[in-house]
Scaffold this motif. Structure first.
Motif, mmCIF file in Angstrom:
data_model
loop_
_atom_site.group_PDB
_atom_site.id
_atom_site.type_symbol
_atom_site.label_atom_id
_atom_site.label_comp_id
_atom_site.label_asym_id
_atom_site.label_seq_id
_atom_site.Cartn_x
_atom_site.Cartn_y
_atom_site.Cartn_z
ATOM 1 N N LYS A 26 -8.872 56.574 9.264
ATOM 2 C CA LYS A 26 -8.080 55.525 8.605
ATOM 3 C C LYS A 26 -8.206 54.191 9.335
ATOM 4 O O LYS A 26 -7.921 53.138 8.771
ATOM 5 N N CYS A 27 -8.618 54.264 10.611
ATOM 6 C CA CYS A 27 -8.593 53.044 11.433
ATOM 7 C C CYS A 27 -10.017 52.452 11.482
ATOM 8 O O CYS A 27 -10.818 52.823 12.330
ATOM 9 N N ALA A 52 7.633 51.968 13.735
ATOM 10 C CA ALA A 52 6.476 51.930 12.820
ATOM 11 C C ALA A 52 6.923 52.318 11.413
ATOM 12 O O ALA A 52 6.548 51.675 10.427
ATOM 13 N N GLY A 68 7.170 49.830 8.350
ATOM 14 C CA GLY A 68 6.151 50.201 7.357
ATOM 15 C C GLY A 68 4.752 49.859 7.809
ATOM 16 O O GLY A 68 3.802 49.906 7.051
ATOM 17 N N ASP A 69 4.620 49.471 9.116
ATOM 18 C CA ASP A 69 3.273 49.106 9.592
ATOM 19 C C ASP A 69 3.247 49.203 11.117
ATOM 20 O O ASP A 69 3.905 48.392 11.804
ATOM 21 N N GLU A 98 1.127 48.321 13.160
ATOM 22 C CA GLU A 98 0.568 47.116 13.808
ATOM 23 C C GLU A 98 1.657 46.086 14.125
ATOM 24 O O GLU A 98 1.447 45.176 14.901
ATOM 25 N N LYS A 99 2.819 46.207 13.481
ATOM 26 C CA LYS A 99 3.866 45.186 13.661
ATOM 27 C C LYS A 99 4.856 45.562 14.781
ATOM 28 O O LYS A 99 5.771 44.799 15.114
#
Ligand SMILES: CCC[C@@H](CC(=O)O)C(=O)C(=O)O
Ligand SMILES: [Zn+2]
Length: 331
Positions: free
Chosen positions: A92-93, A309, A313-314, A316-317
Motif C-alpha cells: 500500500k505504501c 491515526a 483518518g490518515d 501521515e498526519k
C-alpha cells in the motif's frame, strides 16, 4: 578464508560496536537465578535446557529429506541485512522500497538459491513457521522438544499461548537488524553460532523505531553498524548487552527488548539453524502499578499512535498533530 573446526566460529567476523557494554548471563536450568532473571524480564542464555536436542541432527541434507514438499518463505537481500517489513503495508505504501525480497519456494529451490549465493554474494534467509506440512520425522523431532520444561516456564510466568515456532536457516553474515517483538521468545540455537545484541525497552528514545503504521513498524531506523548521529543523536547513549549462542543454547529475549541477531561465519556448518518459541505476553494485570514499566510505556505509545491515526483518518498526519500538541507546551 580460514576453515574453522566444526562447531566454532571466526572471532574476526564479529563487528565491533561501540554500544556494547556487557555480556548476557549464561545460566543452567538448575540455577534459581535463571528463573529470577526470566521473572524480571531480563535476558539470559540457558545452556542446558535440552529444549531442541532432538533437532541437533538437523542439517541441510536431513531437512531436505524430511521437511516435506511444502513451500517456505525465503528472503534475499543485496546487502546482509534482513530488516522485517509488513508485506501488505509495503504494497500500500508506494514510496516504500522493500529492504529485501520475499520468495515462496520449495526447500530444494532454497538449496539452489543457497548454492547461487556462493557465486553472487547475495544473501539468503529461510524464515518459515513450522506447520503441519512437515514430514513425519520432523514431527517426531518436534514432539521430542523439551515441552515439559518450556510449558512449565509458560505457566510459571503466566505467559499466553505459544503463537509459533519459526525455523530460521541463515548464511554467515546475515543480520536481522535491531527491532522488538510484542511476544516473549525462547530463541533456541541448533546449528552454527549467532551473536545477539539486546537493548532494554527503556532505550526506545535512543532507537527511533519507524512509526507504528509504517511497513517497518517495531524496527529501529538506526543502522548500528553505521549510525546517522545527525538524524538519531540519542543513539550515542544506547548501550547493548551481548551473547553469542551456539548449538543447544536458548536465549530468553523478553517481550519489547530490542535485539539484533547476526549469523557468525564458520565453514562447518555453512549455515546457522535456529528455532524460536514465540509466546503471547502475560495478560494485563487487573490493577495497574505506577509508575508504568518501560514495556507498558511502549505499549501506551503504540496505542496513542494507532488511535491518532484512526482519529485523523490518515497515519501521515499523526506527526504534525503530535508536534502541535507538544512543541512549546510539553517541552
Ligand atoms: C524473523 C525472526 C528473526 C529472529 C532473529 C534471527 O534469528 O535472525 C528474531 O528476531 C526473533 O526470533 O525474534
Ligand atoms: Zn525478533
Amino acid at each position: 578464508m580460514a576453515v574453522f573446526a566444526s562447531g566454532s566460529y571466526d572471532p574476526d567476523s564479529i563487528t565491533k560496536y561501540s554500544s556494547i557494554t556487557e555480556q548476557i548471563p549464561r545460566r543452567s536450568i538448575q540455577d534459581p537465578e535463571t528463573y529470577q532473571l526470566i521473572k524480571d524480564s531480563k535476558p539470559v542464555v540457558i545452556t542446558d535446557t535440552n529444549l531442541v536436542t532432538s533437532a541437533s541432527k538437523w542439517d541441510l541434507e536431513y531437512l531436505n529429506k524430511n521437511l516435506g514438499d511444502g513451500l517456505f518463505y525465503v528472503y534475499t537481500s543485496n546487502d546482509n541485512r534482513f530488516k522485517y517489513f509488513d508485506n501488505k503495508r509495503a504494497e500500500k505504501c508506494k514510496s516504500f522500497v522493500t529492504p529485501s525480497e520475499r520468495h515462496h519456494v520449495t526447500f530444494l529451490q532454497f538449496l539452489q538459491m543457497l548454492k547461487r549465493c556462493a557465486r553472487t554474494k547475495e544473501k539468503v534467509y529461510l524464515q518459515q513457521t513450522l506447520n503441519d506440512s512437515v514430514g513425519t520425522n520432523i514431527v517426531t523431532d518436534f514432539l521430542q522438544f523439551n515441552w515439559d520444561w518450556v510449558n512449565k516456564c509458560q505457566a510459571a510466568y503466566g505467559w499466553g499461548s505459544l503463537s509459533s515456532n519459526l525455523l530460521l536457516i541463515g548464511l554467515e553474515g546475515n543480520i536481522t537488524p535491531v527491532h522488538y517483538d510484542e511476544q516473549e521468545n525462547f530463541f533456541a540455537q541448533i546449528s552454527g553460532h549467532k551473536r545477539c545484541l539486546l537493548f532494554s525497552p527503556d532505550q526506545f528514545d535512543c532507537l527511533y523505531p519507524h512509526p507504528v503504521a509504517h511497513p517497518c513498524d517495531r524496527q529501529s531506523q538506526v543502522n548500528i553498524a553505521n549510525p546517522d548521529y545527525k538524524k538519531f543523536p540519542r543513539f550515542r547513549n544506547a548501550h547493548a548487552t551481548e551473547a553469542i549462542v551456539g548449538p543447544g543454547d536458548v536465549l530468553y529475549i523478553p517481550m519489547y527488548w530490542w535485539h539484533q541477531i547476526e549469523s557468525l561465519s564458520s565453514r562447518i556448518p555453512p549455515v546457522t539453524i535456529s528455532v524460536n518459541f514465540w509466546y503471547r505476553g502475560t495478560p494485563l494485570p487487573d490493577v495497574i502499578q505506577y509508575p508504568l514499566s518501560p514495556q507498558q510505556r511502549v505499549s501506551v505509545m503504540r496505542n496513542v499512535e494507532k488511535m491518532l491515526a484512526a482519529a485523523l483518518g490518515d497515519a501521515e498526519k499523526v506527526g504534525e498533530l503530535l508536534r502541535t500538541m507538544v512543541e512549546g507546551r510539553y517541552t
